[in-house]
Design an enzyme around this catalytic site. Structure first.
Site, short mmCIF file in Angstrom:
data_model
loop_
_atom_site.label_atom_id
_atom_site.label_comp_id
_atom_site.label_asym_id
_atom_site.label_seq_id
_atom_site.Cartn_x
_atom_site.Cartn_y
_atom_site.Cartn_z
N THR A 1 5.50 -2.14 11.90
CA THR A 1 4.86 -0.86 12.20
C THR A 1 3.42 -0.87 11.72
OG1 THR A 1 5.71 0.03 10.10
CG2 THR A 1 7.01 0.48 12.08
N GLU B 1 -2.47 -2.97 23.47
CA GLU B 1 -1.72 -1.75 23.81
C GLU B 1 -2.42 -0.99 24.92
OE1 GLU B 1 -1.39 0.31 20.10
OE2 GLU B 1 -0.06 -1.18 19.21
N ARG C 1 0.32 -3.67 12.36
CA ARG C 1 -0.60 -4.02 13.44
C ARG C 1 -0.03 -5.21 14.20
NH1 ARG C 1 -2.15 0.26 13.03
NH2 ARG C 1 -4.24 1.09 12.66
N ILE D 1 2.29 2.91 2.47
CA ILE D 1 3.48 2.84 3.32
C ILE D 1 4.51 1.90 2.72
CG2 ILE D 1 4.34 2.23 5.61
CD1 ILE D 1 1.49 2.90 6.66
N GLY E 1 0.84 -1.19 0.00
CA GLY E 1 0.00 0.00 0.00
C GLY E 1 0.88 1.23 0.00
N HIS F 1 3.69 2.72 19.44
CA HIS F 1 2.72 2.95 18.36
C HIS F 1 2.78 4.42 17.92
CE1 HIS F 1 -1.29 1.42 16.56
NE2 HIS F 1 -0.69 2.25 15.73
#
Length: 307
Positions: A227, A258, A229, A154, A152, A277
């Site tokens: 980075t 988290e 999920r 990123i 995608g 995160h």
């Protein structure tokens, strides 16, 4: 009572960005900066039909008690990690995610974790602060193979940066991307990459994507960067692979639950570099993110006001 709009969890970093991008003609938005528990949601969202959520958990059974809520504007791309989007839809609450706002920021953070792992920076920092001077041998990244899982926005940024620093790029995507390279099986990528960086969206199909079997396929001594999920990875299997040295180091910005507990197995390993995160948290990305969130709020508020 007229419906309210609430920014549920605006932290100290986001507040000045919010103030900078908000417009004078925006509908009134109540900004909450006080910490809260999930059980407080019915009180905080009383009379609220639109809420902005920056990564707070929204349990469906508690949201069901927020009788006026109709829209959650989630500040990010992956609300599925914090709420059951489909269950909320059935309850009459629509979740709005925001994509593409931080592609460069997250990619740069992934590269920062990759360099930190390659040179064991976090461990040396901890050693020095505790009074121990222990230079550690690192890994030179130029010429190494970076396996990018997910192409995608990123992942595409990772391709650009990796090629710029002289790494050989291997890439896998659920749909072919001939502009990046020939199709490659995930098994072949894992077996040959010196560094594997995850950039998949979380879904029922990708949950647990990197399980024990796939972690075992990775090249011995490889580095893993996540980075995307936390739930993409079997954390217990990852801790085992790091303990026995099959995976040399990991750089992790995301976790299945988290905030990460201090007693979590991954938090106790010296060959893991952790961040909170925060890959998407740059001023530039936050300004884009909040600007788009307010665009959604304005549109929803206008629809609400239309006859």
């Amino acid at each position: 009572m007229s419906a309210r709009i609430v920014f549920l969890d605006c932290n100290d970093q986001l507040r000045p960005v919010f103030d900078a991008v908000a417009r004078a003609d925006d509908p009134p938005i109540h900004v909450n900066s006080t910490p809260f528990a999930s059980d407080d949601l019915p009180r905080l969202l009383h009379g609220c039909d639109i809420c902005i959520d920056d990564h707070s958990y929204m349990p469906s059974e508690i949201v069901a008690r927020c009788g006026d809520l109709r829209h959650i504007v989630f500040l990010g791309t992956g609300p599925q990690s914090y709420m059951d989007v489909e269950a909320l839809r059935r309850q009459g609450v629509t979740v709005h995610a925001i994509k593409g706002y931080g592609d460069t920021a997250v990619a740069e953070h992934a590269v920062a974790l990759m360099f930190a792992c390659a040179r064991d920076l976090a461990r040396m920092d901890r050693n020095i602060r505790s009074g121990a001077w222990r230079p550690r041998e690192g890994v030179q990244l130029k010429g190494k193979r970076l396996g990018i899982v997910g192409l995608g926005g990123i992942g595409a940024e990772m391709v650009r940066i990796a090629r710029g620093i002289g790494m050989e790029v291997l890439a896998w995507n659920r749909t072919p991307r001939p502009d990046v390279g020939p199709p490659m099986a995930i098994e072949d990528l894992l077996k040959t990459a010196d560094v594997v960086s995850l950039h998949l969206a979380l879904s029922e199909e990708t949950k647990g994507f990197l399980d024990g079997a796939r972690l075992a396929m990775m090249k011995r001594g490889a580095i893993l960067i996540n980075t995307a999920r936390g739930a993409l990875v079997d954390e217990k299997a990852l801790a085992d692979a790091l303990n026995d040295g099959h995976i040399a180091r990991a750089g992790l910005d995301v976790f299945a639950l988290e905030p990460l507990r201090a007693d979590h197995p991954l938090a106790k390993l010296d060959n893991v570099t952790l961040s909170a995160h925060s890959g998407f948290r740059t001023y530039e990305a936050s300004a884009t993110l909040l600007g788009r969130a307010l665009d959604i709020v304005r549109r929803l508020a206008a629809q609400r006001s239309s006859p």
